[in-house]
Design an enzyme around this catalytic site. Structure first.
Site, PDB file in Angstrom:
ATOM      1  N   TRP A 195      -1.393   3.913  20.399  1.00  0.00           N
ATOM      2  CA  TRP A 195      -1.241   4.081  18.949  1.00  0.00           C
ATOM      3  C   TRP A 195      -0.922   5.555  18.769  1.00  0.00           C
ATOM      4  O   TRP A 195      -1.782   6.420  18.991  1.00  0.00           O
ATOM      5  CB  TRP A 195      -2.551   3.688  18.271  1.00  0.00           C
ATOM      6  CG  TRP A 195      -2.518   3.610  16.782  1.00  0.00           C
ATOM      7  CD1 TRP A 195      -2.066   2.562  16.032  1.00  0.00           C
ATOM      8  CD2 TRP A 195      -2.993   4.593  15.859  1.00  0.00           C
ATOM      9  NE1 TRP A 195      -2.235   2.850  14.696  1.00  0.00           N
ATOM     10  CE2 TRP A 195      -2.797   4.079  14.555  1.00  0.00           C
ATOM     11  CE3 TRP A 195      -3.568   5.856  15.999  1.00  0.00           C
ATOM     12  CZ2 TRP A 195      -3.149   4.779  13.413  1.00  0.00           C
ATOM     13  CZ3 TRP A 195      -3.916   6.559  14.857  1.00  0.00           C
ATOM     14  CH2 TRP A 195      -3.708   6.015  13.580  1.00  0.00           C
ATOM     15  N   ARG A 221      -6.571  -4.086  18.002  1.00  0.00           N
ATOM     16  CA  ARG A 221      -6.932  -2.718  17.661  1.00  0.00           C
ATOM     17  C   ARG A 221      -5.767  -1.963  17.016  1.00  0.00           C
ATOM     18  O   ARG A 221      -5.966  -0.925  16.409  1.00  0.00           O
ATOM     19  CB  ARG A 221      -7.361  -1.969  18.929  1.00  0.00           C
ATOM     20  CG  ARG A 221      -8.616  -2.528  19.548  1.00  0.00           C
ATOM     21  CD  ARG A 221      -8.807  -1.997  20.946  1.00  0.00           C
ATOM     22  NE  ARG A 221      -9.155  -0.598  20.958  1.00  0.00           N
ATOM     23  CZ  ARG A 221     -10.402  -0.113  20.934  1.00  0.00           C
ATOM     24  NH1 ARG A 221     -11.405  -0.951  20.872  1.00  0.00           N
ATOM     25  NH2 ARG A 221     -10.628   1.174  20.963  1.00  0.00           N
ATOM     26  N   GLU A 233      -2.663  -3.058   2.640  1.00  0.00           N
ATOM     27  CA  GLU A 233      -2.612  -2.914   4.095  1.00  0.00           C
ATOM     28  C   GLU A 233      -1.870  -4.039   4.806  1.00  0.00           C
ATOM     29  O   GLU A 233      -1.254  -3.808   5.845  1.00  0.00           O
ATOM     30  CB  GLU A 233      -4.004  -2.672   4.711  1.00  0.00           C
ATOM     31  CG  GLU A 233      -4.942  -3.848   4.743  1.00  0.00           C
ATOM     32  CD  GLU A 233      -6.280  -3.502   5.415  1.00  0.00           C
ATOM     33  OE1 GLU A 233      -7.296  -4.064   5.004  1.00  0.00           O
ATOM     34  OE2 GLU A 233      -6.305  -2.686   6.345  1.00  0.00           O
ATOM     35  N   LYS A 293      -6.825  -4.476   0.512  1.00  0.00           N
ATOM     36  CA  LYS A 293      -6.392  -5.647   1.293  1.00  0.00           C
ATOM     37  C   LYS A 293      -4.904  -5.897   1.068  1.00  0.00           C
ATOM     38  O   LYS A 293      -4.154  -6.126   2.006  1.00  0.00           O
ATOM     39  CB  LYS A 293      -7.164  -6.916   0.901  1.00  0.00           C
ATOM     40  CG  LYS A 293      -8.606  -7.003   1.313  1.00  0.00           C
ATOM     41  CD  LYS A 293      -8.815  -7.303   2.778  1.00  0.00           C
ATOM     42  CE  LYS A 293      -8.887  -6.048   3.583  1.00  0.00           C
ATOM     43  NZ  LYS A 293     -10.170  -5.398   3.699  1.00  0.00           N
ATOM     44  N   CYS A 340      -5.659   3.150  20.434  1.00  0.00           N
ATOM     45  CA  CYS A 340      -5.308   2.910  21.841  1.00  0.00           C
ATOM     46  C   CYS A 340      -6.325   2.002  22.521  1.00  0.00           C
ATOM     47  O   CYS A 340      -7.512   2.046  22.218  1.00  0.00           O
ATOM     48  CB  CYS A 340      -5.281   4.219  22.606  1.00  0.00           C
ATOM     49  SG  CYS A 340      -4.139   5.411  21.945  1.00  0.00           S
ATOM     50  N   GLU A 382     -11.340  -2.807  -3.125  1.00  0.00           N
ATOM     51  CA  GLU A 382     -11.207  -3.541  -1.866  1.00  0.00           C
ATOM     52  C   GLU A 382     -10.037  -4.530  -1.947  1.00  0.00           C
ATOM     53  O   GLU A 382      -9.266  -4.676  -0.984  1.00  0.00           O
ATOM     54  CB  GLU A 382     -12.540  -4.253  -1.568  1.00  0.00           C
ATOM     55  CG  GLU A 382     -12.569  -5.155  -0.343  1.00  0.00           C
ATOM     56  CD  GLU A 382     -12.194  -4.466   0.961  1.00  0.00           C
ATOM     57  OE1 GLU A 382     -12.098  -3.234   1.003  1.00  0.00           O
ATOM     58  OE2 GLU A 382     -11.971  -5.187   1.947  1.00  0.00           O
ATOM     59  N   HIS A 401      -6.542   6.213 -19.936  1.00  0.00           N
ATOM     60  CA  HIS A 401      -6.473   7.635 -19.595  1.00  0.00           C
ATOM     61  C   HIS A 401      -5.302   7.951 -18.673  1.00  0.00           C
ATOM     62  O   HIS A 401      -5.283   9.005 -18.054  1.00  0.00           O
ATOM     63  CB  HIS A 401      -7.797   8.088 -18.969  1.00  0.00           C
ATOM     64  CG  HIS A 401      -8.961   7.932 -19.906  1.00  0.00           C
ATOM     65  ND1 HIS A 401      -9.092   8.669 -21.050  1.00  0.00           N
ATOM     66  CD2 HIS A 401     -10.022   7.085 -19.890  1.00  0.00           C
ATOM     67  CE1 HIS A 401     -10.190   8.302 -21.698  1.00  0.00           C
ATOM     68  NE2 HIS A 401     -10.763   7.336 -21.005  1.00  0.00           N
ATOM     69  N   ASN A 446      -7.420   7.372  25.804  1.00  0.00           N
ATOM     70  CA  ASN A 446      -7.635   7.076  24.388  1.00  0.00           C
ATOM     71  C   ASN A 446      -8.327   8.293  23.795  1.00  0.00           C
ATOM     72  O   ASN A 446      -9.291   8.778  24.365  1.00  0.00           O
ATOM     73  CB  ASN A 446      -8.534   5.832  24.289  1.00  0.00           C
ATOM     74  CG  ASN A 446      -8.898   5.491  22.849  1.00  0.00           C
ATOM     75  OD1 ASN A 446      -8.385   6.098  21.918  1.00  0.00           O
ATOM     76  ND2 ASN A 446      -9.779   4.530  22.683  1.00  0.00           N
ATOM     77  N   GLY A 447      -7.811   8.814  22.680  1.00  0.00           N
ATOM     78  CA  GLY A 447      -8.434   9.990  22.054  1.00  0.00           C
ATOM     79  C   GLY A 447      -7.404  11.070  21.820  1.00  0.00           C
ATOM     80  O   GLY A 447      -6.199  10.813  21.852  1.00  0.00           O
ATOM     81  N   LYS A 495      -7.394  -1.263  14.247  1.00  0.00           N
ATOM     82  CA  LYS A 495      -8.655  -1.909  13.865  1.00  0.00           C
ATOM     83  C   LYS A 495      -9.813  -0.928  13.931  1.00  0.00           C
ATOM     84  O   LYS A 495     -10.642  -0.860  13.044  1.00  0.00           O
ATOM     85  CB  LYS A 495      -8.910  -3.094  14.804  1.00  0.00           C
ATOM     86  CG  LYS A 495     -10.203  -3.838  14.518  1.00  0.00           C
ATOM     87  CD  LYS A 495     -10.118  -4.560  13.197  1.00  0.00           C
ATOM     88  CE  LYS A 495     -11.411  -5.264  12.822  1.00  0.00           C
ATOM     89  NZ  LYS A 495     -11.429  -5.606  11.381  1.00  0.00           N
TER      90      LYS A 495
HETATM   91  C1  AGP Z   1     -10.020  -2.412   6.178  1.00  0.00           C
HETATM   92  O1  AGP Z   1      -9.412  -3.633   6.088  1.00  0.00           O
HETATM   93  C2  AGP Z   1      -9.658  -1.564   7.314  1.00  0.00           C
HETATM   94  N1  AGP Z   1      -9.606  -2.233   8.533  1.00  0.00           N
HETATM   95  C3  AGP Z   1     -10.365  -0.206   7.355  1.00  0.00           C
HETATM   96  O2  AGP Z   1     -10.383   0.343   6.071  1.00  0.00           O
HETATM   97  C4  AGP Z   1     -11.798  -0.159   7.952  1.00  0.00           C
HETATM   98  O3  AGP Z   1     -12.712  -0.746   7.084  1.00  0.00           O
HETATM   99  C5  AGP Z   1     -12.153   1.312   8.241  1.00  0.00           C
HETATM  100  O4  AGP Z   1     -11.261   1.831   9.190  1.00  0.00           O
HETATM  101  C6  AGP Z   1     -13.577   1.486   8.710  1.00  0.00           C
HETATM  102  O5  AGP Z   1     -13.832   0.786   9.885  1.00  0.00           O
HETATM  103  P1  AGP Z   1     -15.300   0.519  10.389  1.00  0.00           P
HETATM  104  O6  AGP Z   1     -15.980  -0.356   9.387  1.00  0.00           O
HETATM  105  O7  AGP Z   1     -15.141  -0.122  11.729  1.00  0.00           O
HETATM  106  O8  AGP Z   1     -15.983   1.858  10.486  1.00  0.00           O
END
Ligand code: AGP
Length: 610
Positions: free
Chosen positions: A75, A27, A490, A487, A2, A483, A506, A100-101, A605
């Site tokens: 969100w 975000r 997501e 990527k 949010c 990673e 395995h 927010n929260g 984000k």
């Molecule tokens: C990765 O592309 C994501 N955006 C996500 O995994 C992110 O790295 C994670 O939410 C942690 O965020 P931060 O580094 O702001 O703590």
């Protein structure tokens, strides 16, 4: 997650609020809304499911006008993404609120309020707050007193912005566990979830601390801390220029951020190296004593930052000679720990506001660690403020939800940490000098890898109709494979998994057939012979192998094996080099599939809720 924007000004605020929301879009959100105290003295609210652009269209068709207002991107956590769940929430004709929260005790508050005659129009946890404030206003309390009283009854995390139709001269804000910043103008004040939202209107900010309550008028800001004491919080000037958050000539922020990496890494190294040494105080003035005393390191992080931590474990153990544990923050916070003797606790986070990472840090403070250290990209973040030692990556604002330059600058920071720690343990001056030379060479080397962009864009076409993909790596390249898979999943919504290549036999080998693309990372290191056997296992079963390989690895293209050669590199910095083509691959696949690259579905984000 949010986003909140609010404004009290002498000019109409609707356009400021909308622009603020646009700047918070990165975000992640599913709906948007705003409420303005109209010139007629009535609250005017517009809300919509979907994008801020849609909200702007609604307002263009049915304008609102006023000099006091609040706005929000939601969100969903409690209640589906829907217009009736979007903020601001109203209580009667009187009070409007954005939040927010998460409010944990919303059920018990709602039961009481229903009994008091309040009618609920949403399924959110938020609506209880606005009714509770309304009830206090009706008892004759001022807006700020009402918010103070209600805050004492709320359990959970929140940042709030509230206005009262009967009080056109105040905007009230509160922060408890979710970020909130005040923008200071001339004859006008603002609130927002982060500074980016307000850069077009001010560069002067006050960062609220947890437990703070603030009352903003046009010419004054008053802040009380959690004990109710009137406090002064420092005014800070932001050095982030509004242009830094512009997309420029790039099609997406993610693309811009991938290509910014040589600069971001150079900026992260700036002022941290001297000749062939890492400067001693870059982790803070007390760092040297603590690093000499340290006998172990625990690293906690989430998502991409967690992957950076997994790479660092290889460096800290292999180069610095200290035992290193790595754990995801969401798990760390909920288990019992045996803390190694004289251990440092390190958190990694781009945003510094990730709720799980912050909670893990707070937990660690009671567990007897030697000290806490944060590696973070946002100077005023909660993580930075709450840690004993801090190292800031200077990646610049990262807007795309998929983390790219934040990841590689974290790796740079972690190599610097390996050196700074290792110096007191097993690292000799010659290795330090070699590492420093490699660090200095990184921007140029990454520039070279970025020249593979067109080759990788062509490869991306092979993924358009795929449902699944496998990523393989070994050693410190296994977290890079993780990673790469993260990527791809997501932003392209292709199911992707990473395996340590030796684990294939395995179980996952059963998945291999001619439909399965397998991306392998092939550095020229001691595991090469083993890795080549793992790749043979894939090829023999018809898997479609794409190998990103060191320039001198003896490997020939054959049926079912495509090789992309990476420029000359070195073992010690390989993970940074190999992560770039995987970012490009995910980006191009997502573009071809036409997904929302910068704001992928369901993701945020900055994950400020648990
Ligand atoms: C990765 O592309 C994501 N955006 C996500 O995994 C992110 O790295 C994670 O939410 C942690 O965020 P931060 O580094 O702001 O703590």
């Amino acid at each position: 997650m949010c986003g909140i924007v609010g404004a009290i000004a002498q000019r109409p605020v609707a356009a400021i609020l909308l622009e603020g929301l646009r700047r918070l879009e990165y975000r992640g959100y599913d709906s948007a809304g705003l409420a303005v105290l109209g010139d007629s003295g009535r609250l005017e609210r517009r809300r919509t499911l979907g994008k801020v652009a849609r909200l702007a269209e609604l307002i263009a068709a049915d304008p609102v006008s006023g000099t006091l207002g609040i706005a929000h991107t939601r969100w969903a956590t409690h209640g589906e993404p829907a217009t009736h769940n979007a903020h601001p929430h109203l209580s009667g004709e009187r009070c409007a609120l954005v939040h927010n929260g998460i409010i944990e005790n919303h059920n018990e508050l709602r039961d009481q309020q229903r009994a008091d005659g309040y009618v609920f129009t949403s399924e959110t946890d938020t609506e209880v707050i606005v009714h509770a404030i309304h009830a206090e206003l009706r008892r004759g309390l001022s807006l700020v007193e009402s918010v103070r009283k209600v805050s004492q009854r709320l359990r959970g995390a929140y940042a709030l912005g509230v206005i009262d139709a009967a009080d056109p001269d105040h905007l009230v804000a509160a922060r408890h566990g979710s970020p909130l910043v005040i923008g200071v103008g001339f004859g006008e004040h603002f609130i927002a979830s982060d500074v980016f939202a307000l850069l077009p209107v001010t560069n002067r900010f006050i960062f609220l601390e947890d437990g703070d309550l603030a009352e903003l008028s046009r010419d004054q800001v008053r802040i009380w801390d959690r004990s109710g004491r009137l406090v002064e919080r420092p005014l800070r000037l932001s050095t982030v220029s509004p242009e830094l958050t512009e997309r420029g000539p790039y099609r997406h922020y993610m693309q811009k951020e991938i290509f910014e990496q040589p600069r971001a890494i150079a900026d992260t190294l700036e002022g941290r190296l001297m000749d062939d040494r890492v400067l001693p105080e870059i982790f803070g003035t007390q760092a040297a004593g603590l690093f000499a005393e340290a006998r172990a390191l625990t690293i906690v992080a989430c998502g991409t930052s967690f992957h950076a931590a997994l790479v660092a474990r290889h460096w800290i153990e292999g180069i610095a000679g200290l035992p290193c544990q790595v754990e995801v923050a969401s798990e760390y916070r909920y288990r019992r720990h045996i803390v190694p003797e004289r251990a440092l606790f390190l958190t990694l986070s781009q945003s510094g506001e990730t709720a799980d990472t912050l909670a893990a840090l707070r937990r660690a403070k009671d567990l007897g660690y030697l000290a806490t250290l944060a590696i973070c990209n946002v100077p005023e973040s909660s993580l930075v403020r709450e840690s004993d030692l801090v190292f800031l990556t200077h990646a610049g604002p990262e807007i795309g939800v998929a983390s790219t330059k934040a990841f590689t600058t974290q790796l740079v920071a972690l190599l610097l940490l390996t050196i700074a720690l290792g110096r007191f343990h097993q690292l000799d001056a010659a290795t330090e000098s070699r590492l420093v030379a490699l660090l200095r060479s990184l921007p140029g080397r990454i520039d070279e890898v970025l020249r593979l962009d067109a080759t990788i864009a062509a490869l991306a076409e092979r993924f358009i109709d795929k449902q699944h993909a496998l990523f393989l790596g070994r050693g410190e390249h296994y977290p890079i494979a993780m990673e790469g898979a993260l990527k791809l999943k997501e932003i392209s919504y292709i199911h992707a998994e990473a395996y340590a290549a030796g684990e294939l036999k395995h179980g996952p080998l059963a998945l291999i057939d001619e439909q399965m693309p397998v991306v392998a990372l092939v550095p020229n290191n001691i595991l090469l012979a083993k890795l080549k056997s793992n790749l043979e296992e894939v090829r023999a079963r018809g898997g479609q192998l794409i190998a990103f390989a060191d320039f001198q690895v003896p490997l020939e293209e054959t049926k079912g094996l495509t090789i992309v050669r990476l420029p000359e590199t070195d073992d010690l910095i390989d993970p940074l080099i190999f992560s770039i083509p995987l970012q490009l691959l995910a980006y191009h696949v997502a573009v071809l599939k036409g997904t929302d690259v910068d704001q992928p579905r369901n993701l945020a984000k900055s994950v400020t809720v648990e």
